[in-house]
Design a protein around this motif. Structure first.
Motif, PDB file in Angstrom:
ATOM      1  N   GLY A 181       0.826  -1.068  -0.056  1.00  0.00           N
ATOM      2  CA  GLY A 181      -0.022   0.068   0.010  1.00  0.00           C
ATOM      3  C   GLY A 181       0.826   1.245   0.061  1.00  0.00           C
ATOM      4  O   GLY A 181       1.946   1.169  -0.511  1.00  0.00           O
ATOM      5  N   ARG A 182       0.310   2.435   0.297  1.00  0.00           N
ATOM      6  CA  ARG A 182       1.147   3.662   0.526  1.00  0.00           C
ATOM      7  C   ARG A 182       0.399   4.385   1.664  1.00  0.00           C
ATOM      8  O   ARG A 182      -0.500   4.167   2.291  1.00  0.00           O
ATOM      9  CB  ARG A 182       0.703   4.358  -0.778  1.00  0.00           C
ATOM     10  N   LEU A 183       1.246   5.514   2.084  1.00  0.00           N
ATOM     11  CA  LEU A 183       0.836   6.247   3.327  1.00  0.00           C
ATOM     12  C   LEU A 183       0.297   7.513   2.532  1.00  0.00           C
ATOM     13  O   LEU A 183       0.824   8.136   1.642  1.00  0.00           O
ATOM     14  CB  LEU A 183       2.075   6.656   4.057  1.00  0.00           C
ATOM     15  N   ALA A 184      -0.857   7.884   3.144  1.00  0.00           N
ATOM     16  CA  ALA A 184      -1.537   9.038   2.566  1.00  0.00           C
ATOM     17  C   ALA A 184      -0.766  10.473   3.400  1.00  0.00           C
ATOM     18  O   ALA A 184      -0.292  10.332   4.467  1.00  0.00           O
ATOM     19  CB  ALA A 184      -2.833   8.989   3.109  1.00  0.00           C
ATOM     20  N   ASN A 185      -0.789  11.181   2.420  1.00  0.00           N
ATOM     21  CA  ASN A 185      -0.017  12.509   2.761  1.00  0.00           C
ATOM     22  C   ASN A 185      -1.053  13.895   3.118  1.00  0.00           C
ATOM     23  O   ASN A 185      -0.727  15.047   3.220  1.00  0.00           O
ATOM     24  CB  ASN A 185       0.960  13.133   1.921  1.00  0.00           C
ATOM     25  N   THR A 186      -2.396  13.300   3.139  1.00  0.00           N
ATOM     26  CA  THR A 186      -3.426  14.309   3.633  1.00  0.00           C
ATOM     27  C   THR A 186      -3.469  14.318   5.352  1.00  0.00           C
ATOM     28  O   THR A 186      -3.371  13.653   6.032  1.00  0.00           O
ATOM     29  CB  THR A 186      -4.715  13.753   3.114  1.00  0.00           C
ATOM     30  N   PRO A 187      -3.368  15.676   5.632  1.00  0.00           N
ATOM     31  CA  PRO A 187      -3.359  16.028   7.193  1.00  0.00           C
ATOM     32  C   PRO A 187      -4.385  15.416   7.773  1.00  0.00           C
ATOM     33  O   PRO A 187      -5.663  15.356   7.316  1.00  0.00           O
ATOM     34  CB  PRO A 187      -3.516  17.647   7.204  1.00  0.00           C
ATOM     35  N   ASN A 188      -4.281  14.724   8.790  1.00  0.00           N
ATOM     36  CA  ASN A 188      -5.337  14.012   9.775  1.00  0.00           C
ATOM     37  C   ASN A 188      -6.097  12.829   9.025  1.00  0.00           C
ATOM     38  O   ASN A 188      -7.210  12.435   9.408  1.00  0.00           O
ATOM     39  CB  ASN A 188      -6.502  15.157  10.046  1.00  0.00           C
ATOM     40  N   SER A 218       3.370  15.576   8.877  1.00  0.00           N
ATOM     41  CA  SER A 218       4.807  15.621   8.594  1.00  0.00           C
ATOM     42  C   SER A 218       5.697  14.857   9.525  1.00  0.00           C
ATOM     43  O   SER A 218       6.769  14.448   8.686  1.00  0.00           O
ATOM     44  CB  SER A 218       4.998  17.194   9.241  1.00  0.00           C
ATOM     45  N   SER A 219       5.446  14.351  10.640  1.00  0.00           N
ATOM     46  CA  SER A 219       6.322  13.512  11.354  1.00  0.00           C
ATOM     47  C   SER A 219       5.855  12.028  11.345  1.00  0.00           C
ATOM     48  O   SER A 219       6.377  11.181  11.539  1.00  0.00           O
ATOM     49  CB  SER A 219       6.272  13.976  12.872  1.00  0.00           C
ATOM     50  N   ARG A 220       4.670  12.023  10.752  1.00  0.00           N
ATOM     51  CA  ARG A 220       3.963  10.616  10.313  1.00  0.00           C
ATOM     52  C   ARG A 220       3.702  10.021  11.774  1.00  0.00           C
ATOM     53  O   ARG A 220       3.457   8.612  11.857  1.00  0.00           O
ATOM     54  CB  ARG A 220       4.735   9.779   9.436  1.00  0.00           C
ATOM     55  N   LEU A 221       3.426  10.753  12.916  1.00  0.00           N
ATOM     56  CA  LEU A 221       3.237  10.330  14.274  1.00  0.00           C
ATOM     57  C   LEU A 221       1.736  10.079  14.255  1.00  0.00           C
ATOM     58  O   LEU A 221       1.010  10.953  14.205  1.00  0.00           O
ATOM     59  CB  LEU A 221       3.708  11.140  15.354  1.00  0.00           C
ATOM     60  N   ALA A 222       1.158   9.012  14.736  1.00  0.00           N
ATOM     61  CA  ALA A 222       0.146   8.408  15.110  1.00  0.00           C
ATOM     62  C   ALA A 222      -0.408   8.284  16.271  1.00  0.00           C
ATOM     63  O   ALA A 222       0.379   7.671  17.006  1.00  0.00           O
ATOM     64  CB  ALA A 222      -0.388   7.492  14.204  1.00  0.00           C
ATOM     65  N   THR A 223      -1.338   8.752  16.803  1.00  0.00           N
ATOM     66  CA  THR A 223      -1.794   8.571  18.377  1.00  0.00           C
ATOM     67  C   THR A 223      -3.013   7.525  18.357  1.00  0.00           C
ATOM     68  O   THR A 223      -3.748   7.833  17.393  1.00  0.00           O
ATOM     69  CB  THR A 223      -1.930   9.979  18.847  1.00  0.00           C
ATOM     70  N   VAL A 224      -3.245   6.670  19.223  1.00  0.00           N
ATOM     71  CA  VAL A 224      -4.237   5.886  19.432  1.00  0.00           C
ATOM     72  C   VAL A 224      -4.832   5.910  20.695  1.00  0.00           C
ATOM     73  O   VAL A 224      -4.421   6.376  21.696  1.00  0.00           O
ATOM     74  CB  VAL A 224      -3.565   4.307  19.444  1.00  0.00           C
ATOM     75  N   ASP A 225      -6.209   5.327  20.688  1.00  0.00           N
ATOM     76  CA  ASP A 225      -7.044   5.658  21.759  1.00  0.00           C
ATOM     77  C   ASP A 225      -6.908   4.288  22.767  1.00  0.00           C
ATOM     78  O   ASP A 225      -7.214   4.793  24.097  1.00  0.00           O
ATOM     79  CB  ASP A 225      -8.588   5.745  21.562  1.00  0.00           C
ATOM     80  N   THR A 226      -6.358   3.537  22.437  1.00  0.00           N
ATOM     81  CA  THR A 226      -5.750   2.568  23.647  1.00  0.00           C
ATOM     82  C   THR A 226      -4.492   2.068  23.767  1.00  0.00           C
ATOM     83  O   THR A 226      -3.790   1.925  22.496  1.00  0.00           O
ATOM     84  CB  THR A 226      -6.741   1.103  23.111  1.00  0.00           C
ATOM     85  N   ALA A 227      -3.990   2.336  24.786  1.00  0.00           N
ATOM     86  CA  ALA A 227      -2.322   2.047  25.090  1.00  0.00           C
ATOM     87  C   ALA A 227      -2.034   0.577  24.603  1.00  0.00           C
ATOM     88  O   ALA A 227      -2.684  -0.264  24.692  1.00  0.00           O
ATOM     89  CB  ALA A 227      -1.933   2.421  26.300  1.00  0.00           C
ATOM     90  N   PHE A 228      -0.957   0.848  23.710  1.00  0.00           N
ATOM     91  CA  PHE A 228      -0.336  -0.458  23.360  1.00  0.00           C
ATOM     92  C   PHE A 228       0.296  -1.541  24.520  1.00  0.00           C
ATOM     93  O   PHE A 228       0.775  -0.684  25.344  1.00  0.00           O
ATOM     94  CB  PHE A 228       0.875  -0.106  22.490  1.00  0.00           C
ATOM     95  N   PRO A 229       0.060  -2.521  24.597  1.00  0.00           N
ATOM     96  CA  PRO A 229       0.663  -3.322  25.536  1.00  0.00           C
ATOM     97  C   PRO A 229       2.087  -3.397  25.687  1.00  0.00           C
ATOM     98  O   PRO A 229       2.732  -2.852  24.413  1.00  0.00           O
ATOM     99  CB  PRO A 229       0.165  -4.880  25.164  1.00  0.00           C
ATOM    100  N   SER A 230       2.706  -3.569  26.876  1.00  0.00           N
ATOM    101  CA  SER A 230       4.142  -3.210  26.961  1.00  0.00           C
ATOM    102  C   SER A 230       5.062  -3.976  25.820  1.00  0.00           C
ATOM    103  O   SER A 230       6.057  -3.574  25.325  1.00  0.00           O
ATOM    104  CB  SER A 230       4.588  -3.765  28.301  1.00  0.00           C
TER     105      SER A 230
END
Length: 310
Positions: A181-188, A218-230
């Protein structure tokens, strides 16, 4: 089915090597995303609100008529705006921007803050309210909008923390990689997308899924609503897949499209004909089964037809 399963099945049917061959995983994913867009369009023909979501981050500001919409709403279709601070939520009626000074109101000669914001208009990325609010009320504007399915992709996480990860852009070279696939460059763009972790990391006996709530293009940083397990948060290059928002019963259309387009490229006429025939039946089934959703009767057990009205 998820993206990886559909690609594996298509490769098996077309006798393509798992990690090589004439068709790349990126091509298979492009075929699948094209089919997903067509399915979404067909569903919306029957129920334009099937993919409706809502947001409540805006509120009245005294003497302020126009409000900048949240960035992830800039390219979305808004279907309804509701005021929620009254005893009963009140749907606002839409007016064209050119008519904002000439709208008619049933309470035109009344007064009071309860009558603020009876109608709304849209101008570029701004929401306008008329009459202009006469008080400040936090987060009382509920905006319903259409969010079409995000493109599917398969990739490796990097710099994973408990609630964030970086999405990769490169398709070749050192990990982490965009593998299909590909990474979208659209904000949000990825706000609202659901992802599933695919590596051999099992949490409480099941796979891990979460929803992306913020994405920095810009940074391609994604924030999630449920914390990742350790065990996920402490590792890099863990695989994840963006899940399709298309109902599961229609995923076979995505797979058969991958198969048909792959067969066409490989000149496998028998597989092409088989997949095409399957697609005709699947599309017919979709058209016959997608209906506007409503709640005025039980959708699973329908009452028998009254014989007197036959």
């Amino acid at each position: 089915m998820i993206l990886t399963e559909m690609i594996q099945d298509a490769r098996r049917e077309l006798n393509q090597p798992a990690n090589a061959g004439s068709i790349s995983d990126h091509e298979f994913t492009a075929y699948g995303n094209h089919a997903q867009r067509l399915i979404a369009s067909k569903i919306m023909e029957a129920d334009q609100n099937f993919f409706e979501q809502s947001d409540q981050t805006l509120g009245f500001v005294k003497n302020q008529e126009e409000y900048l919409l949240p960035a992830f709403l800039w390219d979305r279709k808004i279907t309804r705006v509701t005021r929620t601070d009254l005893s009963e939520p009140k749907q606002l009626h839409y007016i064209r921007f050119q008519e904002k000074e000439h709208y008619h109101s049933a309470t035109l000669f009344s007064s009071g803050t309860a009558l603020s914001g009876e109608v709304y208009y849209l101008r570029n990325n701004y929401l306008g309210l008329k009459p202009t609010p006469q008080s400040t009320i936090a987060k009382n504007i509920l905006i319903h909008y259409l969010r079409l399915p995000h493109e599917m992709h398969l990739a490796q996480m990097k710099t994973v923390t408990s609630t964030t990860m970086t999405m990769p852009l490169a398709t070749t070279g050192a990990a982490p990689l965009m593998q299909a696939g590909r990474l979208a460059n659209t904000p949000n763009y990825y706000v609202g997308a659901r992802i599933r972790v695919l590596a051999n990391l099992i949490v409480n006996g099941r796979g891990f899924e979460t929803e992306i709530t913020a994405f920095n293009v810009s940074s391609r940083l994604a924030t999630v609503d449920t914390a990742f397990p350790s065990d996920i948060a402490n590792g890099d290059h863990v695989q994840y897949v963006v899940l399709s928002a298309i109902p599961e019963e229609y995923h076979e259309i995505i797979y058969q499209t991958m198969l048909m387009k792959g067969a066409k490229k490989l000149n496998k006429k028998d597989v092409f004909a088989m997949a095409g025939e399957n697609l005709r039946g699947l599309w017919e089934n979709l058209v016959n089964t997608i209906e506007p959703r409503h709640f005025d009767e039980n959708q699973h057990v329908r009452p028998p037809v009254d014989q007197h009205f036959d």
